[in-house]
Motif scaffolding. Structure first.
Motif, mmCIF file in Angstrom:
data_model
loop_
_atom_site.group_PDB
_atom_site.id
_atom_site.type_symbol
_atom_site.label_atom_id
_atom_site.label_comp_id
_atom_site.label_asym_id
_atom_site.label_seq_id
_atom_site.Cartn_x
_atom_site.Cartn_y
_atom_site.Cartn_z
ATOM 1 N N ARG A 3 24.911 40.716 40.570
ATOM 2 C CA ARG A 3 23.452 40.822 40.477
ATOM 3 C C ARG A 3 22.979 40.807 39.023
ATOM 4 N NH1 ARG A 3 24.597 45.093 44.372
ATOM 5 N NH2 ARG A 3 26.463 43.850 44.381
ATOM 6 N N PHE A 63 37.118 44.851 37.841
ATOM 7 C CA PHE A 63 37.114 43.479 38.375
ATOM 8 C C PHE A 63 35.678 43.037 38.606
ATOM 9 C CE2 PHE A 63 38.008 46.694 41.588
ATOM 10 C CZ PHE A 63 37.013 46.493 42.518
ATOM 11 N N LYS A 64 35.504 41.706 38.746
ATOM 12 C CA LYS A 64 34.155 41.166 38.922
ATOM 13 C C LYS A 64 33.607 41.493 40.303
ATOM 14 C CE LYS A 64 34.742 37.452 35.645
ATOM 15 N NZ LYS A 64 34.844 36.017 35.406
ATOM 16 N N ASP A 65 32.348 41.865 40.355
ATOM 17 C CA ASP A 65 31.695 42.098 41.649
ATOM 18 C C ASP A 65 31.592 40.756 42.387
ATOM 19 O OD1 ASP A 65 29.563 44.518 42.782
ATOM 20 O OD2 ASP A 65 29.490 42.525 43.681
ATOM 21 N N ILE A 66 31.919 40.792 43.655
ATOM 22 C CA ILE A 66 31.934 39.564 44.465
ATOM 23 C C ILE A 66 30.520 39.005 44.684
ATOM 24 C CG2 ILE A 66 31.745 40.522 46.813
ATOM 25 C CD1 ILE A 66 34.281 38.915 47.505
ATOM 26 N N VAL A 114 38.062 48.769 50.606
ATOM 27 C CA VAL A 114 38.333 47.439 50.064
ATOM 28 C C VAL A 114 38.860 47.550 48.622
ATOM 29 C CG1 VAL A 114 35.935 47.066 49.357
ATOM 30 C CG2 VAL A 114 37.324 45.119 49.891
ATOM 31 N N PHE A 115 38.386 48.546 47.879
ATOM 32 C CA PHE A 115 38.857 48.682 46.493
ATOM 33 C C PHE A 115 40.303 49.208 46.467
ATOM 34 C CE2 PHE A 115 34.225 49.283 44.861
ATOM 35 C CZ PHE A 115 33.952 47.971 45.205
ATOM 36 N N HIS A 144 28.718 41.257 35.865
ATOM 37 C CA HIS A 144 28.665 42.373 36.821
ATOM 38 C C HIS A 144 30.109 42.746 37.184
ATOM 39 C CE1 HIS A 144 26.587 44.198 40.645
ATOM 40 N NE2 HIS A 144 27.504 45.010 40.133
ATOM 41 N N LEU A 152 32.944 45.926 38.225
ATOM 42 C CA LEU A 152 33.109 47.247 38.843
ATOM 43 C C LEU A 152 34.317 47.914 38.195
ATOM 44 C CD1 LEU A 152 32.585 46.070 42.530
ATOM 45 C CD2 LEU A 152 30.893 47.167 41.037
ATOM 46 N N ILE A 173 42.343 46.210 46.829
ATOM 47 C CA ILE A 173 42.416 45.458 45.559
ATOM 48 C C ILE A 173 43.414 46.141 44.624
ATOM 49 C CG2 ILE A 173 41.096 44.911 43.468
ATOM 50 C CD1 ILE A 173 38.692 44.292 45.353
ATOM 51 N N HIS A 187 26.245 54.441 42.494
ATOM 52 C CA HIS A 187 25.616 54.835 43.756
ATOM 53 C C HIS A 187 26.422 55.993 44.329
ATOM 54 C CE1 HIS A 187 24.265 50.395 43.905
ATOM 55 N NE2 HIS A 187 23.269 51.135 43.478
ATOM 56 N N GLY A 240 22.793 54.424 48.318
ATOM 57 C CA GLY A 240 23.074 52.990 48.259
ATOM 58 C C GLY A 240 24.543 52.637 48.133
ATOM 59 N N GLN A 241 25.425 53.632 48.303
ATOM 60 C CA GLN A 241 26.860 53.349 48.176
ATOM 61 C C GLN A 241 27.369 52.664 49.440
ATOM 62 O OE1 GLN A 241 29.222 56.770 47.132
ATOM 63 N NE2 GLN A 241 31.095 55.580 46.889
ATOM 64 N N GLU A 242 28.095 51.556 49.231
ATOM 65 C CA GLU A 242 28.648 50.810 50.367
ATOM 66 C C GLU A 242 30.147 50.967 50.462
ATOM 67 O OE1 GLU A 242 27.539 46.703 49.954
ATOM 68 O OE2 GLU A 242 25.405 47.178 49.990
ATOM 69 N N HIS A 265 33.105 54.057 41.872
ATOM 70 C CA HIS A 265 33.106 52.926 40.941
ATOM 71 C C HIS A 265 31.824 52.933 40.138
ATOM 72 C CE1 HIS A 265 31.347 51.701 44.791
ATOM 73 N NE2 HIS A 265 30.537 50.938 44.078
ATOM 74 N N HIS A 285 29.186 50.439 38.245
ATOM 75 C CA HIS A 285 28.718 49.069 38.045
ATOM 76 C C HIS A 285 28.425 48.907 36.551
ATOM 77 C CE1 HIS A 285 27.718 48.048 42.375
ATOM 78 N NE2 HIS A 285 27.787 49.372 42.441
HETATM 79 P P1 AMP Z 1 28.147 50.126 46.011
HETATM 80 O O1 AMP Z 1 26.883 49.782 46.726
HETATM 81 O O2 AMP Z 1 27.869 50.881 44.724
HETATM 82 O O3 AMP Z 1 29.152 50.815 46.897
HETATM 83 O O4 AMP Z 1 28.742 48.750 45.530
HETATM 84 C C1 AMP Z 1 29.782 48.098 46.170
HETATM 85 C C2 AMP Z 1 29.902 46.763 45.460
HETATM 86 O O5 AMP Z 1 31.166 46.209 45.795
HETATM 87 C C3 AMP Z 1 28.849 45.728 45.855
HETATM 88 O O6 AMP Z 1 28.130 45.345 44.688
HETATM 89 C C4 AMP Z 1 29.665 44.569 46.451
HETATM 90 O O7 AMP Z 1 29.154 43.310 46.101
HETATM 91 C C5 AMP Z 1 31.032 44.814 45.837
HETATM 92 N N1 AMP Z 1 32.159 44.315 46.604
HETATM 93 C C6 AMP Z 1 32.402 44.463 47.931
HETATM 94 N N2 AMP Z 1 33.578 43.887 48.277
HETATM 95 C C7 AMP Z 1 34.099 43.381 47.128
HETATM 96 C C8 AMP Z 1 35.296 42.655 46.810
HETATM 97 N N3 AMP Z 1 36.199 42.343 47.744
HETATM 98 N N4 AMP Z 1 35.507 42.281 45.524
HETATM 99 C C9 AMP Z 1 34.589 42.579 44.565
HETATM 100 N N5 AMP Z 1 33.449 43.260 44.798
HETATM 101 C C10 AMP Z 1 33.203 43.644 46.062
#
Ligand code: AMP
Length: 108
Positions: A35, A29-32, A6-7, A39, A41, A10, A88, A94-96, A101, A103
């Motif tokens: 928290r 950019f701002k985290d969607i 997704v990044f 916040h 990224l 972007i 993460h 905890g990396q998604e 990136h 935070h």
């Molecule tokens: P991580 O868990 O460190 O991989 O964090 C991924 C972060 O990306 C999470 O805090 C999500 O809220 C954020 N995120 C996911 N999709 C988007 C998006 N399209 N724009 C901005 N932030 C996003």
């Protein structure tokens, strides 16, 4: 290899984001799902899946150093007096999103 995350989308402007800083090497950019009050990224534009993928070389150290300096620059541009950084690493860390990136968060 093209960044499929997704990044990556972007960075290529295939997806919208609230971009607060950009230069040749980095984007922020701002985290969607914020928290903290602030916040952000901060990502390199180069496709690097996780922190563990930085090579343990002079070049890797410089790239990582510039990532940290850029996070600090963004904090300064946003006028933050205090903040914390979080990275993460890996699914179990905890990396998604598998494009490295930092935070940048502040509740001050
Ligand atoms: P991580 O868990 O460190 O991989 O964090 C991924 C972060 O990306 C999470 O805090 C999500 O809220 C954020 N995120 C996911 N999709 C988007 C998006 N399209 N724009 C901005 N932030 C996003």
């Amino acid at each position: 290899m093209e960044n499929p995350t997704v990044f990556g989308k972007i960075i290529r402007r295939e997806l919208p984001a609230d971009i607060v800083y950009e230069d040749e090497e980095f984007i922020a950019f701002k985290d969607i799902r914020p928290r903290s009050k602030v916040h952000i990224l901060v990502c390199p534009k180069e496709y690097i899946p996780t922190l563990a993928h930085y090579p343990e070389t002079e070049e890797g150290a410089l790239k990582l150093g510039r990532l940290m300096l850029t996070a600090n620059k963004v904090a300064r541009l946003l006028g933050l007096e205090g903040y914390f950084l979080r990275i993460h690493v890996g699914e179990k860390g905890g990396q998604e999103v598998f494009h490295v990136h930092v935070h940048l968060r502040s509740d001050a």
